[in-house]
Enzyme design. Structure first.
Site, PDB file in Angstrom:
ATOM      1  N   THR A   1      -5.377   2.300  -5.144  1.00  0.00           N
ATOM      2  CA  THR A   1      -5.138   0.746  -5.013  1.00  0.00           C
ATOM      3  C   THR A   1      -5.883  -0.093  -6.101  1.00  0.00           C
ATOM      4  O   THR A   1      -5.162  -1.122  -7.164  1.00  0.00           O
ATOM      5  CB  THR A   1      -5.747   0.170  -3.653  1.00  0.00           C
ATOM      6  OG1 THR A   1      -4.689   0.793  -2.571  1.00  0.00           O
ATOM      7  CG2 THR A   1      -5.381  -1.353  -3.749  1.00  0.00           C
TER       8      THR A   1
ATOM      9  N   HIS B   1      -1.110   3.139   5.427  1.00  0.00           N
ATOM     10  CA  HIS B   1      -2.218   3.932   5.259  1.00  0.00           C
ATOM     11  C   HIS B   1      -2.712   4.580   6.325  1.00  0.00           C
ATOM     12  O   HIS B   1      -2.387   4.080   7.378  1.00  0.00           O
ATOM     13  CB  HIS B   1      -3.337   2.969   4.616  1.00  0.00           C
ATOM     14  CG  HIS B   1      -4.435   3.556   4.010  1.00  0.00           C
ATOM     15  ND1 HIS B   1      -5.338   4.406   4.670  1.00  0.00           N
ATOM     16  CD2 HIS B   1      -4.935   3.572   2.656  1.00  0.00           C
ATOM     17  CE1 HIS B   1      -6.137   4.820   3.930  1.00  0.00           C
ATOM     18  NE2 HIS B   1      -5.742   4.398   2.731  1.00  0.00           N
TER      19      HIS B   1
ATOM     20  N   ASP C   1       1.379  -0.376  -4.923  1.00  0.00           N
ATOM     21  CA  ASP C   1       0.164  -0.169  -5.827  1.00  0.00           C
ATOM     22  C   ASP C   1       0.002   1.025  -6.458  1.00  0.00           C
ATOM     23  O   ASP C   1      -0.234   1.300  -7.495  1.00  0.00           O
ATOM     24  CB  ASP C   1      -1.138  -0.300  -4.885  1.00  0.00           C
ATOM     25  CG  ASP C   1      -1.323   0.433  -3.851  1.00  0.00           C
ATOM     26  OD1 ASP C   1      -0.298   1.318  -3.679  1.00  0.00           O
ATOM     27  OD2 ASP C   1      -2.281   0.300  -3.031  1.00  0.00           O
ATOM     28  N   HIS C   2       0.582   2.191  -5.555  1.00  0.00           N
ATOM     29  CA  HIS C   2       0.533   3.539  -6.105  1.00  0.00           C
ATOM     30  C   HIS C   2       1.656   4.215  -5.205  1.00  0.00           C
ATOM     31  O   HIS C   2       2.084   3.644  -4.044  1.00  0.00           O
ATOM     32  CB  HIS C   2      -0.791   4.030  -6.323  1.00  0.00           C
ATOM     33  CG  HIS C   2      -1.319   4.081  -4.904  1.00  0.00           C
ATOM     34  ND1 HIS C   2      -1.282   5.125  -4.097  1.00  0.00           N
ATOM     35  CD2 HIS C   2      -2.538   3.248  -4.668  1.00  0.00           C
ATOM     36  CE1 HIS C   2      -2.249   4.674  -2.938  1.00  0.00           C
ATOM     37  NE2 HIS C   2      -2.802   3.653  -3.466  1.00  0.00           N
TER      38      HIS C   2
ATOM     39  N   GLU D   1       0.775  -1.341  -0.109  1.00  0.00           N
ATOM     40  CA  GLU D   1       0.183   0.164   0.044  1.00  0.00           C
ATOM     41  C   GLU D   1       1.019   1.464  -0.009  1.00  0.00           C
ATOM     42  O   GLU D   1       1.827   1.574   0.871  1.00  0.00           O
ATOM     43  CB  GLU D   1      -0.928   0.002   1.255  1.00  0.00           C
ATOM     44  CG  GLU D   1      -1.538   1.215   1.531  1.00  0.00           C
ATOM     45  CD  GLU D   1      -2.818   1.496   0.504  1.00  0.00           C
ATOM     46  OE1 GLU D   1      -2.844   2.625   0.122  1.00  0.00           O
ATOM     47  OE2 GLU D   1      -3.541   0.600   0.014  1.00  0.00           O
TER      48      GLU D   1
END
Length: 660
Positions: A330, A462, A514-515, A290
């Protein structure tokens, strides 16, 4: 002013002035927040605040309509009656509550995304459990709610003290006066509803100025109406045959052969080009981290020293140093990784209709005899993940509270039980807990003798950035750096545990983000904010090396398949990075509206107003300089995005259609 706001309109006047004042305060606050990123010349500031004011007027006009209709139908003799007082007071209370609530929400949204409300905020309406819990864990919610209610009460008191309610109740305003005063607001609302679009606020080349020019509530409803965009209707296009010919040409150069050369599809056979390499079928565990930006790793230029495990793995793996995420969320990363496709405009395919029964990387694994599993530490109901993965042949392992969105999907679902959880926050169990579950399931799979492919989605990095205390030297909940360090620590502990297992030697670990942690920047697409780490570890007979070739998420698994010596049928856009020639290198980056094609430090940005902007990107300072249009570069960018969208909208990704 008395004609626009006669005495019966006193509360309406108070509401309009309150809305405009708070909106101005929010705009100034955001400008101060990111002051260094904003263009601050007189003309830029006039454009920003002038455009913002016009959008504010348009936004508040929509709020006035319900109350204006009420004011028009109530005759003078009913002014100040019990019913009139109840309706008026409640309506005013509700209006200012919505104002304060939306502006409070804008601050939390800006903190996370550096943007006004967009389709992400719309999506979050669906997943209230995760979002509310995340807000509660990230911010002092009792203080926020208390402050919100205090502001509402204070506003009501001030308006009451200055006679706002009395003037409204004891007015003698005639119907004609009300009708004349209402006309401008109806006219503004009609014009804004029919002729004004949110992207008209994007007048500047500086993205921050554009975001400041918008009105948050207006942006929210614009996103609500336009979260899916047909490429052919909103973007530059070329002839479909030309687009497919361009895309197919790239694969022909790699030696692929098409099953149906004359069809508008890219289904083909790809073969192992290394005659020495024999096919291998190890287990594959893919860790999708994440929000891990490349600039957190020392191996990619950081000096933070918070990714000891990943920095160590970088020297023992195939480590991709010039690797880019395709999107900013995501679900967009999952789309790129599993479908190996450039981003299509609007929402990710994971959250759109016709998102099951697709040709994904899972089909390649299936053809090689693999079991496929999706692991998520939260409830996979969130962001439609379970429906997507379950509907595309994956078994589900999650912390399930809800159900698959599509009841017709039949798949094995395994729950992460309470006794397997040591720490949990809004987004799910901590990374260590999800890895322990992966170990347990891998032990079971090993006993069957069948190879497995595990897609593992982590959550610890996150907001609210909370994790088990005592594992690292940064206290839980203190910020992103701590979450990154814990994420890295958990990977290290996972690999340490895995090395004790009999299946480890025959297991490849693919690790990728994911990013990035943030996609915001001053440019249309801020290229550096798509740069992510990616590596393949424990690959049989592979010599560790750093690969400095420009590539993106869609290329990772085609590269792995080639490294394992596989011949296979494919519908994937991705290429084998290891065999890319300099002229083949490219990356796809985008958000839900802007689509970027990056090549040779140049980036073409396609916009939903049939726009195309061409820039020279300087990696040293992440700056972009406008370039004269390059027609060949433009057509190559259009071809890839147009074909991707065509395949989705015309069933070209569906397995059933590909078998015909």
């Amino acid at each position: 002013m008395s004609k626009l706001f006669p005495s019966r309109f006193t509360l309406l006047k108070a509401f309009v002035l309150l809305f405009l004042s708070i909106s101005l305060f929010v705009r100034i606050s955001f400008m101060v927040w990111d002051f260094a990123e904003v263009d601050k010349s007189i003309l830029d500031l006039l454009g920003t605040f002038g455009t913002g004011f016009l959008f504010d007027i348009g936004t508040v006009s929509f709020f006035t309509i319900p109350y204006l209709l009420y004011l028009l139908v109530v005759p003078v003799k009913w002014y100040g009656s019990f019913i009139d007082r109840i309706i008026t007071a409640f309506g005013f209370f509700l209006g200012i509550l919505i104002i304060y609530f939306s502006f409070f929400g804008e601050f939390t949204f800006w903190d996370e995304f550096q943007r006004r409300y967009n389709f992400i905020a719309v999506d979050y309406l669906i997943y209230t459990y995760e979002v509310v819990k995340n807000i509660n864990e990230s911010y002092p919610l009792p203080i926020l709610i208390g402050s919100l209610l205090t502001l509402v009460a204070l506003t009501l008191f001030i308006v009451y003290k200055y006679g706002g309610f009395q003037k409204t109740y004891y007015s003698e305003t005639s119907f004609k006066q009300k009708f004349v005063a209402s006309l401008p607001w109806f006219a503004i609302a009609i014009v804004c509803g029919l002729l004004v679009t949110n992207d008209q606020a994007e007048w500047s080349k500086n993205r921050y100025n554009n975001e400041l020019s918008k009105a948050g509530i207006y942006s929210f409803f614009a996103a609500f109406r336009n979260n899916e965009l047909a490429y052919s209707e909103f973007y530059r296009t070329i002839d479909d045959k030309k687009a497919f010919a361009d895309v197919k040409g790239e694969f022909v150069d790699s030696g692929d052969t098409f099953l149906h050369p004359l069809k508008n599809e890219i289904l083909r056979n790809t073969k192992n080009t290394d005659s020495i390499k024999t096919e291998q079928r190890p287990n594959v565990i893919f860790i999708c981290i994440e929000s891990l930006s490349g600039n957190y790793m020392n191996a990619l230029g950081s000096d933070l020293n918070i990714t000891q495990t990943l920095d160590s793995l970088a020297n023992k793996s195939l480590f991709f140093t010039d690797f880019f995420a395709t999107g900013t969320r995501t679900v967009r990363g999952m789309e790129a990784i599993t479908l190996s496709i450039p981003p299509t405009p609007g929402r990710s395919i994971l959250k759109r209709k016709n998102n099951t029964g697709l040709f994904t990387i899972g089909e390649v694994f299936k053809a090689k005899g693999y079991d496929r599993n999706f692991f998520y530490g939260g409830d996979g109901y969130f962001d439609n993940m379970n429906t997507y993965f379950g509907g595309n042949g994956f078994n589900i392992v999650d912390r399930g509270r809800g159900f698959l969105l599509d009841k017709s999907i039949t798949t094995t679902r395994t729950n992460i039980e309470d006794d397997e959880v040591t720490f949990e926050n809004a987004w799910g169990v901590c990374d260590a807990d999800i890895y322990n579950k992966v170990i347990k399931e891998a032990d079971k799979a090993h006993e069957t003798g069948k190879p497995f492919f595990d897609f593992v989605m982590t959550t610890s990095n996150h907001k609210p950035y909370t994790y088990p205390e005592g594992k690292i030297d940064i206290p839980s909940g203190t910020g992103r750096n701590g979450a990154v360090k814990y994420t890295d620590y958990a990977i290290g502990e996972f690999l340490k545990n895995a090395r004790t297992k009999p299946w480890f030697k025959n297991t490849v670990f693919v690790i990728m983000s994911d990013h990035c942690a943030s996609s915001a920047g001053r440019w249309e697409l801020d290229v550096q904010n798509y740069h992510i780490p990616a590596l393949i570890y424990n690959l049989p007979n592979a010599v560790p090396q750093k690969i400095d070739k420009l590539s993106s998420q869609i290329d990772m698994f085609p590269t792995l398949f080639a490294s394992l010596g596989w011949d296979y049928k494919t519908n994937l856009f991705g290429r084998n990075i290891l065999e890319m020639k300099p002229e083949d290198e490219r990356a796809f980056i985008g958000n839900y509206r802007k689509l970027g094609y990056l090549k040779d430090n140049k980036v073409m940005v396609l916009g939903d107003g049939n726009t195309a902007n061409f820039y020279q990107w300087n990696p040293a300072d992440n700056s972009q300089k406008a370039l004269p249009m390059d027609t060949e570069f433009l057509e190559r960018a259009i071809s890839n995005y147009q074909v991707a969208d065509y395949l989705y909208r015309n069933g070209g990704l569906q397995l059933n259609n590909l078998k015909k």
